[in-house]
Design an enzyme around this catalytic site. Structure first.
Site, PDB file in Angstrom:
ATOM      1  N   HIS A 207       0.824  -1.217   0.000  1.00 42.71           N
ATOM      2  CA  HIS A 207       0.000   0.000   0.000  1.00 42.71           C
ATOM      3  C   HIS A 207       0.854   1.262   0.000  1.00 42.71           C
ATOM      4  O   HIS A 207       0.499   2.282   0.599  1.00 42.71           O
ATOM      5  CB  HIS A 207      -0.957   0.017   1.194  1.00 42.71           C
ATOM      6  CG  HIS A 207      -1.912  -1.134   1.228  1.00 42.71           C
ATOM      7  ND1 HIS A 207      -3.065  -1.155   0.476  1.00 42.71           N
ATOM      8  CD2 HIS A 207      -1.883  -2.313   1.889  1.00 42.71           C
ATOM      9  CE1 HIS A 207      -3.716  -2.294   0.694  1.00 42.71           C
ATOM     10  NE2 HIS A 207      -2.998  -3.013   1.543  1.00 42.71           N
TER      11      HIS A 207
ATOM     12  N   ASN B  42     -10.111  -3.291   2.033  1.00 42.19           N
ATOM     13  CA  ASN B  42      -9.783  -3.218   0.609  1.00 42.19           C
ATOM     14  C   ASN B  42     -11.051  -2.945  -0.186  1.00 42.19           C
ATOM     15  O   ASN B  42     -12.149  -2.851   0.373  1.00 42.19           O
ATOM     16  CB  ASN B  42      -9.152  -4.540   0.132  1.00 42.19           C
ATOM     17  CG  ASN B  42      -7.700  -4.685   0.542  1.00 42.19           C
ATOM     18  OD1 ASN B  42      -6.969  -3.708   0.654  1.00 42.19           O
ATOM     19  ND2 ASN B  42      -7.282  -5.912   0.791  1.00 42.19           N
TER      20      ASN B  42
ATOM     21  N   HIS C   6     -10.565 -17.303  -5.440  1.00 44.54           N
ATOM     22  CA  HIS C   6     -11.678 -16.349  -5.374  1.00 44.54           C
ATOM     23  C   HIS C   6     -11.185 -14.921  -5.620  1.00 44.54           C
ATOM     24  O   HIS C   6     -11.749 -14.177  -6.425  1.00 44.54           O
ATOM     25  CB  HIS C   6     -12.334 -16.466  -3.997  1.00 44.54           C
ATOM     26  CG  HIS C   6     -13.738 -15.933  -3.931  1.00 44.54           C
ATOM     27  ND1 HIS C   6     -14.499 -15.979  -2.793  1.00 44.54           N
ATOM     28  CD2 HIS C   6     -14.523 -15.338  -4.862  1.00 44.54           C
ATOM     29  CE1 HIS C   6     -15.687 -15.452  -3.024  1.00 44.54           C
ATOM     30  NE2 HIS C   6     -15.722 -15.033  -4.268  1.00 44.54           N
TER      31      HIS C   6
ATOM     32  N   SER D 146     -11.411  -9.596 -12.940  1.00 41.10           N
ATOM     33  CA  SER D 146     -12.690  -9.136 -13.493  1.00 41.10           C
ATOM     34  C   SER D 146     -12.584  -7.641 -13.774  1.00 41.10           C
ATOM     35  O   SER D 146     -11.546  -7.009 -13.547  1.00 41.10           O
ATOM     36  CB  SER D 146     -13.818  -9.409 -12.493  1.00 41.10           C
ATOM     37  OG  SER D 146     -13.756  -8.506 -11.394  1.00 41.10           O
TER      38      SER D 146
ATOM     39  N   ARG E 284     -13.694  -5.240 -12.153  1.00 36.54           N
ATOM     40  CA  ARG E 284     -13.467  -4.441 -10.944  1.00 36.54           C
ATOM     41  C   ARG E 284     -12.006  -4.426 -10.518  1.00 36.54           C
ATOM     42  O   ARG E 284     -11.650  -3.755  -9.554  1.00 36.54           O
ATOM     43  CB  ARG E 284     -14.344  -4.955  -9.802  1.00 36.54           C
ATOM     44  CG  ARG E 284     -15.824  -4.695 -10.043  1.00 36.54           C
ATOM     45  CD  ARG E 284     -16.622  -4.759  -8.772  1.00 36.54           C
ATOM     46  NE  ARG E 284     -18.054  -4.644  -9.024  1.00 36.54           N
ATOM     47  CZ  ARG E 284     -18.975  -4.552  -8.074  1.00 36.54           C
ATOM     48  NH1 ARG E 284     -18.612  -4.577  -6.806  1.00 36.54           N
ATOM     49  NH2 ARG E 284     -20.247  -4.457  -8.386  1.00 36.54           N
TER      50      ARG E 284
ATOM     51  N   LYS F 271     -28.059 -12.631   0.286  1.00 40.86           N
ATOM     52  CA  LYS F 271     -29.445 -13.111   0.327  1.00 40.86           C
ATOM     53  C   LYS F 271     -29.764 -13.682   1.708  1.00 40.86           C
ATOM     54  O   LYS F 271     -30.847 -13.479   2.250  1.00 40.86           O
ATOM     55  CB  LYS F 271     -29.658 -14.174  -0.751  1.00 40.86           C
ATOM     56  CG  LYS F 271     -29.633 -13.639  -2.172  1.00 40.86           C
ATOM     57  CD  LYS F 271     -29.902 -14.745  -3.180  1.00 40.86           C
ATOM     58  CE  LYS F 271     -29.889 -14.199  -4.603  1.00 40.86           C
ATOM     59  NZ  LYS F 271     -30.133 -15.276  -5.607  1.00 40.86           N
TER      60      LYS F 271
ATOM     61  N   TYR G 288       0.479  -4.492  11.628  1.00 34.92           N
ATOM     62  CA  TYR G 288       0.313  -3.096  11.230  1.00 34.92           C
ATOM     63  C   TYR G 288       0.912  -2.151  12.275  1.00 34.92           C
ATOM     64  O   TYR G 288       1.647  -1.228  11.943  1.00 34.92           O
ATOM     65  CB  TYR G 288      -1.172  -2.774  11.010  1.00 34.92           C
ATOM     66  CG  TYR G 288      -1.651  -3.136   9.631  1.00 34.92           C
ATOM     67  CD1 TYR G 288      -2.103  -2.167   8.748  1.00 34.92           C
ATOM     68  CD2 TYR G 288      -1.638  -4.452   9.190  1.00 34.92           C
ATOM     69  CE1 TYR G 288      -2.541  -2.492   7.471  1.00 34.92           C
ATOM     70  CE2 TYR G 288      -2.066  -4.798   7.919  1.00 34.92           C
ATOM     71  CZ  TYR G 288      -2.520  -3.804   7.062  1.00 34.92           C
ATOM     72  OH  TYR G 288      -2.941  -4.140   5.804  1.00 34.92           O
TER      73      TYR G 288
END
Length: 524
Positions: free
Chosen positions: A79, A151, A197, A204, A206, A309, A361
């Site tokens: 980052h 993210n 995944h 994709s 995105r 859902k 972090y």
């Protein structure tokens, strides 16, 4: 024939006139050294005669060089390239039935800082590369700092933090050539199907968002929320852009990487400067403990999502960015985020990746910006005037605060030093954990069911075609055919059509699946 096409020129925005705006609003002031001594000259050094050597006594020059040589702090390992802005979080909906944190009191407003970033590139890298985007939120709450460090993807590549360093190495530069190496990227993937995944999401449409304003954000991990009755639920955070999702065409993204590498930073700055304030609506998905136990997967697995859902989004509030940083280095580069910073009512789950980040972090910032980095204004919890830090921590390099004044520096004491005043409200929620302390293998915890849903149901025909083309284009840069075959074999576990279409583009036979799809019940 020579290419006569003229490059596309961007329209000037507020960022292009920033220095001119400063001139209009300021008068020139007396120049000084860093210690405040007024200077009579800033263009020439002191020498012995007009052509003679320099003198060590020329302190204004020596000081200037010393400060210049130390202007850079270590950049973030991940980052490193990013931009950010300040704004406000408004709690629009009552959440008191599941969370006691004051930041969620309906109608309250809390100052926030948001920092967006790419993940793998260096500080000078382009904003428009195919890469996840960091989505970090710092809230200056009445109960201290809350850092929600996520993210723009609801999942991640890994479920075990011991692999994180190795994953980042695979995305960085080859240790000999110092070049980005597709063989490293895809070899890691072929050896870690748990990343399936996230890789599919990344390749994709995105995977290359149009700036920072047109993407959703996610806390990604599962967190615990506790209410005033000491009841708890598990939640995932969603920040949905109110500007609408927009992604860049890969060809345009590559052109921008060369012509406008700071595209996203400029877009964010200019939108706020023009009072086109970007905003995100904050939601949570809520899962009870009983529901979590009955899920067909580990609810604390960062490679998995909760079905919307089954667990619909519940609105919490709204974040609006309305203030650009006055100084990038002081307020954005020095901003220190850590998911360990949570107010009472928000706690960590057993998610292994989250547990690893709780340490990593905070430890990074101790190295990067120092022991007392929490005193830098952008990180200081006392930015909120309702917060007073009372601790027995003392001293350290660059201690620029009150250092707890003349208060006792040991606990417990009978001298009216800081003490617990409301144990029931502030004590962490009790957690029951039991089991064998061991290195529990989880690399095969159903790596393919949710990617299959993503490919077959979430993506449409156009989206599937784009993802396959994007994967094939990058995977095809591998010089090792065995890596290519093993990668396609992993995707064969997701969907036969996906594997066949990749194999056709890469001009290889469809390889056998690496292993049969598994269906592992939650171990929670």
């Amino acid at each position: 024939m020579a290419n006569t096409k003229q490059p596309e020129l961007k329209e000037p925005g507020p960022s292009d006139n920033q220095i001119l705006d400063f001139k209009k609003s300021h008068k020139s002031e007396q120049l000084t050294t860093g210690y405040g001594r007024p200077l009579g000259d800033r263009s020439t050094v002191i020498t012995v005669g007009p052509r003679g050597p320099l003198l060590l006594s020329d302190f204004p020059y020596i000081e200037d060089v010393q400060r210049f040589d130390r202007e850079r702090i270590p950049e973030r390992v991940v980052h490193a390239k990013g931009g950010g802005a300040f704004g406000v979080f408004e709690a629009t909906d009552d959440l008191s039935d599941i969370c006691k944190a004051k930041v969620f009191k309906k109608g309250s407003q809390t100052r926030v800082l948001m920092r967006f970033s790419t993940v793998a590139g260096e500080s000078g890298s382009a904003d428009t590369v195919r890469d996840p985007r960091g989505f970090a939120i710092k809230m200056y709450t009445d109960e201290g700092i809350w850092d929600l460090v996520g993210n723009n993807t609801p999942i991640f590549f890994l479920r075990d933090p011991f692999l994180f360093q190795m994953f980042i190495h695979s995305q960085k530069r080859n240790p000999q050539t110092h070049l980005k190496d597709p063989n490293m990227v895809w070899d890691f993937f072929a050896n870690h199907p748990m990343a399936t995944h996230q890789f599919m999401f990344l390749y994709s449409d995105r995977g290359v968002p149009d700036g920072f304003r047109h993407m959703h954000g996610y806390g990604s991990h599962t967190f615990k929320m506790v209410n005033d009755k000491n009841e708890y639920v598990w939640v995932k955070f969603h920040m949905r852009t109110n500007q609408g999702i927009k992604n860049l065409d890969p060809t345009k993204a590559k052109i921008l990487a060369g012509e406008q590498p700071d595209y996203a930073l400029g877009d964010l700055y200019n939108a706020i400067a023009k009072k086109e304030y970007p905003s995100w609506t904050v939601y949570v998905q809520v899962v009870t403990n009983e529901q979590a136990k009955n899920l067909p997967y580990n609810p604390f697995d960062l490679t998995k999502v909760f079905s919307q859902k089954e667990f619909p989004l519940r609105r919490v509030g709204k974040i609006t960015l309305n203030e650009n940083a006055e100084n990038y280095f002081a307020q954005i580069e020095q901003a220190a985020f850590s998911p360990a910073h949570m107010p009472p009512g928000i706690e960590a789950s057993p998610d292994k990746m989250l547990q690893g980040r709780l340490f990593s972090y905070a430890d990074t910032h101790l190295h990067r910006i120092g022991t007392n980095h929490h005193l830098i204004p952008v990180n200081n919890p006392e930015t909120n005037k309702n917060v007073k830090v009372c601790t027995y921590q003392r001293d350290g390099a660059m201690q620029t605060g009150h250092n707890q004044g003349n208060a006792p520096n040991y606990y417990r004491n009978s001298m009216n030093g800081p003490d617990v005043t409301d144990r029931n409200r502030h004590i962490e929620h009790a957690t029951l954990e039991s089991g064998l302390a061991a290195r529990h293998e989880a690399s095969d915890d159903d790596n393919y069911s949710q990617p299959r849903v993503f490919y077959q149901r979430v993506l449409d025909d156009r989206g599937r075609a784009h993802m396959i083309q994007n994967i094939a284009e990058h995977l095809g840069q591998c010089t090792c055919k065995d890596i290519i075959r093993r990668v396609v074999a992993v995707f064969a576990n997701v969907d036969d059509d996906l594997a066949k279409r990749l194999a056709d583009l890469l001009k290889i036979d469809v390889p056998r699946k690496t292993s049969p799809p598994t269906s592992v019940r939650s171990k929670y």
